[in-house]
Design a protein around this motif. Structure first.
Motif, PDB file in Angstrom:
ATOM      1  N   PRO B  76       0.796  -1.225   0.000  1.00 27.78           N
ATOM      2  CA  PRO B  76       0.000   0.000   0.000  1.00 27.78           C
ATOM      3  C   PRO B  76       0.832   1.280   0.000  1.00 27.78           C
ATOM      4  O   PRO B  76       0.488   2.235  -0.693  1.00 27.78           O
ATOM      5  CB  PRO B  76      -0.855  -0.111   1.261  1.00 27.78           C
ATOM      6  CG  PRO B  76      -0.456  -1.350   1.951  1.00 27.78           C
ATOM      7  CD  PRO B  76       0.400  -2.161   1.051  1.00 27.78           C
ATOM      8  N   PHE B  77       1.946   1.288   0.741  1.00 26.45           N
ATOM      9  CA  PHE B  77       2.718   2.535   0.841  1.00 26.45           C
ATOM     10  C   PHE B  77       3.320   2.955  -0.499  1.00 26.45           C
ATOM     11  O   PHE B  77       3.636   4.123  -0.686  1.00 26.45           O
ATOM     12  CB  PHE B  77       3.838   2.399   1.880  1.00 26.45           C
ATOM     13  CG  PHE B  77       3.362   2.617   3.288  1.00 26.45           C
ATOM     14  CD1 PHE B  77       2.049   2.350   3.649  1.00 26.45           C
ATOM     15  CD2 PHE B  77       4.230   3.105   4.264  1.00 26.45           C
ATOM     16  CE1 PHE B  77       1.617   2.549   4.951  1.00 26.45           C
ATOM     17  CE2 PHE B  77       3.801   3.311   5.568  1.00 26.45           C
ATOM     18  CZ  PHE B  77       2.500   3.032   5.915  1.00 26.45           C
ATOM     19  N   ALA B  78       3.505   1.988  -1.421  1.00 25.29           N
ATOM     20  CA  ALA B  78       4.065   2.338  -2.723  1.00 25.29           C
ATOM     21  C   ALA B  78       3.001   2.987  -3.609  1.00 25.29           C
ATOM     22  O   ALA B  78       3.325   3.589  -4.619  1.00 25.29           O
ATOM     23  CB  ALA B  78       4.623   1.081  -3.395  1.00 25.29           C
ATOM     24  N   THR B  79       1.726   2.851  -3.222  1.00 28.96           N
ATOM     25  CA  THR B  79       0.641   3.448  -3.997  1.00 28.96           C
ATOM     26  C   THR B  79       0.096   4.709  -3.329  1.00 28.96           C
ATOM     27  O   THR B  79      -0.077   5.738  -3.971  1.00 28.96           O
ATOM     28  CB  THR B  79      -0.519   2.433  -4.153  1.00 28.96           C
ATOM     29  OG1 THR B  79       0.011   1.219  -4.676  1.00 28.96           O
ATOM     30  CG2 THR B  79      -1.580   2.967  -5.100  1.00 28.96           C
ATOM     31  N   VAL B  80      -0.187   4.609  -2.022  1.00 21.73           N
ATOM     32  CA  VAL B  80      -0.791   5.724  -1.288  1.00 21.73           C
ATOM     33  C   VAL B  80       0.026   6.044  -0.051  1.00 21.73           C
ATOM     34  O   VAL B  80       0.375   5.149   0.716  1.00 21.73           O
ATOM     35  CB  VAL B  80      -2.186   5.331  -0.735  1.00 21.73           C
ATOM     36  CG1 VAL B  80      -2.977   6.583  -0.399  1.00 21.73           C
ATOM     37  CG2 VAL B  80      -2.938   4.446  -1.658  1.00 21.73           C
ATOM     38  N   GLY B  81       0.272   7.303   0.153  1.00 24.60           N
ATOM     39  CA  GLY B  81       0.877   7.737   1.409  1.00 24.60           C
ATOM     40  C   GLY B  81      -0.147   8.561   2.148  1.00 24.60           C
ATOM     41  O   GLY B  81      -0.803   9.407   1.556  1.00 24.60           O
ATOM     42  N   ALA B  82      -0.319   8.295   3.445  1.00 27.20           N
ATOM     43  CA  ALA B  82      -1.347   9.016   4.189  1.00 27.20           C
ATOM     44  C   ALA B  82      -0.779   9.580   5.481  1.00 27.20           C
ATOM     45  O   ALA B  82       0.025   8.941   6.148  1.00 27.20           O
ATOM     46  CB  ALA B  82      -2.510   8.081   4.504  1.00 27.20           C
ATOM     47  N   ALA B  83      -1.197  10.785   5.812  1.00 26.85           N
ATOM     48  CA  ALA B  83      -0.898  11.363   7.119  1.00 26.85           C
ATOM     49  C   ALA B  83      -2.228  11.794   7.695  1.00 26.85           C
ATOM     50  O   ALA B  83      -2.878  12.679   7.152  1.00 26.85           O
ATOM     51  CB  ALA B  83       0.048  12.541   6.984  1.00 26.85           C
ATOM     52  N   LEU B  84      -2.652  11.125   8.770  1.00 29.36           N
ATOM     53  CA  LEU B  84      -3.962  11.438   9.338  1.00 29.36           C
ATOM     54  C   LEU B  84      -3.840  12.453  10.443  1.00 29.36           C
ATOM     55  O   LEU B  84      -2.777  12.646  11.030  1.00 29.36           O
ATOM     56  CB  LEU B  84      -4.642  10.163   9.804  1.00 29.36           C
ATOM     57  CG  LEU B  84      -5.188   9.401   8.598  1.00 29.36           C
ATOM     58  CD1 LEU B  84      -5.429   7.947   8.916  1.00 29.36           C
ATOM     59  CD2 LEU B  84      -6.444  10.060   8.074  1.00 29.36           C
ATOM     60  N   GLU B  85      -4.963  13.072  10.713  1.00 30.69           N
ATOM     61  CA  GLU B  85      -5.052  14.113  11.715  1.00 30.69           C
ATOM     62  C   GLU B  85      -4.503  13.621  13.048  1.00 30.69           C
ATOM     63  O   GLU B  85      -4.692  12.461  13.389  1.00 30.69           O
ATOM     64  CB  GLU B  85      -6.526  14.475  11.879  1.00 30.69           C
ATOM     65  CG  GLU B  85      -6.804  15.666  12.704  1.00 30.69           C
ATOM     66  CD  GLU B  85      -8.318  15.878  12.780  1.00 30.69           C
ATOM     67  OE1 GLU B  85      -8.718  17.001  12.993  1.00 30.69           O
ATOM     68  OE2 GLU B  85      -9.067  14.909  12.622  1.00 30.69           O
ATOM     69  N   ALA B  86      -3.879  14.515  13.796  1.00 33.31           N
ATOM     70  CA  ALA B  86      -3.343  14.161  15.096  1.00 33.31           C
ATOM     71  C   ALA B  86      -2.586  12.846  14.992  1.00 33.31           C
ATOM     72  O   ALA B  86      -2.844  11.892  15.699  1.00 33.31           O
ATOM     73  CB  ALA B  86      -4.454  14.043  16.126  1.00 33.31           C
ATOM     74  N   ALA B  87      -1.670  12.809  14.055  1.00 37.35           N
ATOM     75  CA  ALA B  87      -0.917  11.591  13.780  1.00 37.35           C
ATOM     76  C   ALA B  87      -0.424  10.994  15.093  1.00 37.35           C
ATOM     77  O   ALA B  87      -0.014  11.714  15.995  1.00 37.35           O
ATOM     78  CB  ALA B  87       0.249  11.907  12.868  1.00 37.35           C
ATOM     79  N   SER B  88      -0.507   9.681  15.197  1.00 31.79           N
ATOM     80  CA  SER B  88      -0.201   9.048  16.478  1.00 31.79           C
ATOM     81  C   SER B  88       1.104   8.271  16.385  1.00 31.79           C
ATOM     82  O   SER B  88       1.310   7.498  15.464  1.00 31.79           O
ATOM     83  CB  SER B  88      -1.354   8.129  16.853  1.00 31.79           C
ATOM     84  OG  SER B  88      -1.890   7.528  15.695  1.00 31.79           O
ATOM     85  N   PHE B  89       1.954   8.500  17.351  1.00 32.10           N
ATOM     86  CA  PHE B  89       3.236   7.820  17.398  1.00 32.10           C
ATOM     87  C   PHE B  89       3.445   7.325  18.814  1.00 32.10           C
ATOM     88  O   PHE B  89       2.996   7.955  19.765  1.00 32.10           O
ATOM     89  CB  PHE B  89       4.374   8.775  17.044  1.00 32.10           C
ATOM     90  CG  PHE B  89       4.116   9.587  15.809  1.00 32.10           C
ATOM     91  CD1 PHE B  89       4.249   9.015  14.556  1.00 32.10           C
ATOM     92  CD2 PHE B  89       3.717  10.907  15.903  1.00 32.10           C
ATOM     93  CE1 PHE B  89       3.992   9.754  13.411  1.00 32.10           C
ATOM     94  CE2 PHE B  89       3.464  11.658  14.763  1.00 32.10           C
ATOM     95  CZ  PHE B  89       3.601  11.080  13.523  1.00 32.10           C
ATOM     96  N   HIS B  90       4.157   6.199  18.960  1.00 28.81           N
ATOM     97  CA  HIS B  90       4.512   5.754  20.304  1.00 28.81           C
ATOM     98  C   HIS B  90       5.519   6.758  20.862  1.00 28.81           C
ATOM     99  O   HIS B  90       6.553   7.010  20.237  1.00 28.81           O
ATOM    100  CB  HIS B  90       5.120   4.357  20.235  1.00 28.81           C
ATOM    101  CG  HIS B  90       5.241   3.725  21.586  1.00 28.81           C
ATOM    102  ND1 HIS B  90       6.058   4.233  22.568  1.00 28.81           N
ATOM    103  CD2 HIS B  90       4.634   2.653  22.127  1.00 28.81           C
ATOM    104  CE1 HIS B  90       5.960   3.492  23.655  1.00 28.81           C
ATOM    105  NE2 HIS B  90       5.090   2.523  23.415  1.00 28.81           N
ATOM    106  N   PRO B  91       5.210   7.354  22.033  1.00 29.12           N
ATOM    107  CA  PRO B  91       6.078   8.433  22.526  1.00 29.12           C
ATOM    108  C   PRO B  91       7.499   7.969  22.833  1.00 29.12           C
ATOM    109  O   PRO B  91       8.423   8.774  22.825  1.00 29.12           O
ATOM    110  CB  PRO B  91       5.362   8.895  23.811  1.00 29.12           C
ATOM    111  CG  PRO B  91       4.445   7.772  24.189  1.00 29.12           C
ATOM    112  CD  PRO B  91       4.067   7.085  22.905  1.00 29.12           C
TER     113      PRO B  91
END
Ligand SMILES: Nc1ncnc2c1ncn2[C@@H]1O[C@H](COP(=O)(O)OP(=O)(O)O)[C@@H](O)[C@H]1O
Ligand SMILES: [Mg+2]
Lengths: 276, 302
Positions: B76-91
């Motif tokens: 999927p990442f080779a077709t679509v890149g997405a950044a969603l609101e309030a992107a969530s990352f492990h702190p």
């Protein structure tokens, strides 16, 4: 590389890139290692002093042949909550920190992510088990030898027990994964693991020694199944003879059954729900 | 150079319990342009994008990328890149580790991690735990994740929130260059002013419904006409307007009426026998913004 192999590498990288795994590992090794040293030392001291009043061939009521297995098996009989915690955290931290979004973006087939977590936790659970056994066997054998008790390291039964203990810890890792996906609340999962392993099950298993029906049910509890799989435990040694036990392979199947059951229910409920 | 493919929403609908978050949304997003996905908070933008990305299951309808639903994309990442609101990352993970985990899971060459960190200007901070990141740095990290697979389609949810003026300028030109390379760029925002300099096309949603789609210029044309009128007998004219159901506002220069052409007002006054002293269509100072606010309703002003 297949999507599953990729997901597995990602899951392993996820766990190894945060501090939790080594914090839990240190707690496990220190806890079971100190207990093994202490109990080996205590039993050894009892066995050589005049204070040992049991029948001949026993220490504190424990047959000599069981002393080493019980000490070595502290790795599992006392240490099993730790791989379960690691497994549950591998799932609940995704909910807690909302990292399911990037996780499912990278691997949109969600079942594959769960399968990858299983594989990784089986491996890490086994490694936790191996580390815990290095501690209990190393310190326990040293303690027993110091008092002239035989650590039975030359016997194949001892090594079979060690192998089964590693297997039990691997299974506890995936029981944790299953519990995490069943109860995605991080606090909820931790409380369940600690309350169940530290209070509920010990009480039920103690009662099982006195009440018949409780004994029937009690041996199917996850901790009892785990002890049956390993083949020795401080709990069964304490309630020696009174509570019935499963065969070792039955114990393994029951423990695996808990992991599968929890995981399947979780996979069909929380794991499938909308990620918002 | 990756080429974009169209995004299609076909009757996409999502209901959360009793909330109709998105209702029967149908639209196509084409490659080579920046498409703004606009609407006030709660309009259903994030829900729509999450349905596109397989994170939320539509109640009805489907959304596809180049004809495939997201979960059927091989990498999927080779077709679509997405950044969603309030992107969530492990702190507890650093930016670099976060991107490495994503690269491993999505079968993207981990060497891309350094490339995208550089592209969003995070190289210097990439070994710090994300816990210490500002909102702007998180936005950049989210964007870096979207770029990881060098995809032909980019889906960005409120990427401008939290950026400083310099960052806003940077992301505008960045989005433009991505579209100029032939990629499909879909970018959501609750503020038209944030993106009006960047977007070519707009999709406007309000309360879960698509209320407008087309070029940015087409938006201006939908602006409700406004007319300044007056009469020697003002109360009589106000009565006529009220009877016609037209919103009227009394000002120093006359009565400002919205939602009707001068002809209709003149006719209504004539029919009621009210003499007019003024009837002038008004040029709108901010046509786009007004058109947007009219489309999305009162709450759009928030
Ligand atoms: N998980 C959820 N459960 C219930 N309601 C939700 C959920 N997610 C979003 N909503 C509701 O759906 C509507 C659309 O929300 P959202 O898609 O986030 O809008 P936007 O991104 O345009 O601000 C809102 O009314 C919001 O409260
Ligand atoms: Mg939103």
């Amino acid at each position: 590389m297949t999507a599953f192999a990729a997901a597995t590498r990602a899951e392993l990288a996820k766990i190894l890139s945060t501090r939790m795994w080594w914090v839990l590992l240190i707690v496990l090794v220190a806890y079971v290692g100190l207990l093994a040293a202490g109990i080996a030392f205590g039993l050894g001291a009892l066995g050589t002093s005049g204070g040992n009043e049991g029948p001949p061939g026993t220490v504190a009521g424990l047959p000599l042949a069981l002393v080493a297995p019980v000490v070595f098996a502290l790795a599992t009989s006392v240490g099993y909550p730790l791989p379960a915690l690691l497994g549950s955290l591998s799932v609940t931290s995704e909910f807690r920190h909302k990292t399911l979004t990037p996780t499912f973006l990278a691997t949109p087939r969600r079942g594959g992510v769960l399968a990858a977590k299983w594989l990784v936790l089986l491996v890490l659970g086994a490694l936790f088990g191996a580390a815990a056994l290095v501690a209990t066997v190393g310190l326990g054998a040293a303690g027993l030898s110091a008092f002239g008790l035989d650590p039975q390291l030359g016997e194949s039964d001892t090594w079979a027990l060690i192998g089964r203990a590693v297997l039990a810890m691997a299974l506890w890792g995936v029981v944790g994964v299953g519990l995490g996906v069943l109860v995605p609340s991080q606090v909820g999962s931790i409380v369940i693991i600690l309350a169940f392993t530290q209070f509920v099950e010990p009480i039920l298993r103690t009662a099982a020694g006195f009440v018949d029906w409780a004994g029937e049910v009690g041996r199917f509890l996850p901790g009892a199944a785990s002890d049956a799989l390993v083949g020795a435990s401080i709990y069964t040694a304490i309630s020696a003879g009174t509570a019935s036990q499963l065969e070792w392979w039955q114990g393994g199947i029951v423990l695996l059954g808990y992991a599968v059951l929890f995981t399947v229910i979780g996979a069909l409920t929380t794991w499938r729900s909308d990620v918002t | 150079m990756p080429t974009g493919v169209p995004i299609e929403f076909e009757g996409v609908t999502k209901r959360f319990g009793t909330v109709d978050a998105v209702s029967d949304l149908t639209a196509t997003v084409l490659p080579g342009r920046v498409t703004g996905f606009l609407g006030p908070n709660g309009a259903g933008k994030t829900t729509t994008l999450r349905m596109l990305l397989g994170l939320v299951t539509p109640t009805r309808g489907r959304a596809t990328i180049g004809g495939s639903v997201y979960r059927d994309l091989d990498r999927p990442f080779a077709t679509v890149g997405a950044a969603l609101e309030a992107a969530s990352f492990h702190p507890g993970r650093s930016a670099r580790e976060h991107l490495r985990v994503l690269a491993l899971g999505s079968r993207i060459d981990p060497a891309r991690v350094d490339v995208v960190l550089e592209a969003v200007g995070l190289t210097q901070y990439s070994r710090r735990r994300v816990a210490g990141y500002s909102l702007g740095m998180r936005q950049r990290l989210g964007l870096a994740a979207a770029l990881l697979g060098d995809p032909g389609v980019l889906v960005l949810d409120e990427p401008i929130n939290g950026l400083d003026p310099e960052g806003i300028k940077w992301i505008r030109s960045f989005l433009r260059s991505l579209a100029d390379e032939g990629r499909t760029v879909l970018v959501s925002s609750h503020l038209l002013t944030e993106v009006e300099q960047t977007v070519d096309e707009v999709l406007i949603v309000a309360k879960g419904r698509l209320v407008h789609s087309g070029s940015l210029a087409s938006l201006e044309a939908t602006a409700a006409p406004r007319v300044l009128t007056d009469a020697p007998n003002r109360p009589a004219l106000l009565g006529v307007l009220r009877a016609e159901g037209l919103p009227a506002e009394e000002g120093p220069d006359g009565i400002l009426v919205s939602g009707a052409e001068p002809g209709r007002i003149g006719h209504a006054a004539f029919a009621a026998g009210v003499e007019l002293s003024l009837l002038a269509p008004q040029r709108q100072v901010s046509g786009l913004e007004d058109a947007f606010l009219t489309l999305v309703g009162e709450e759009g002003a928030l």
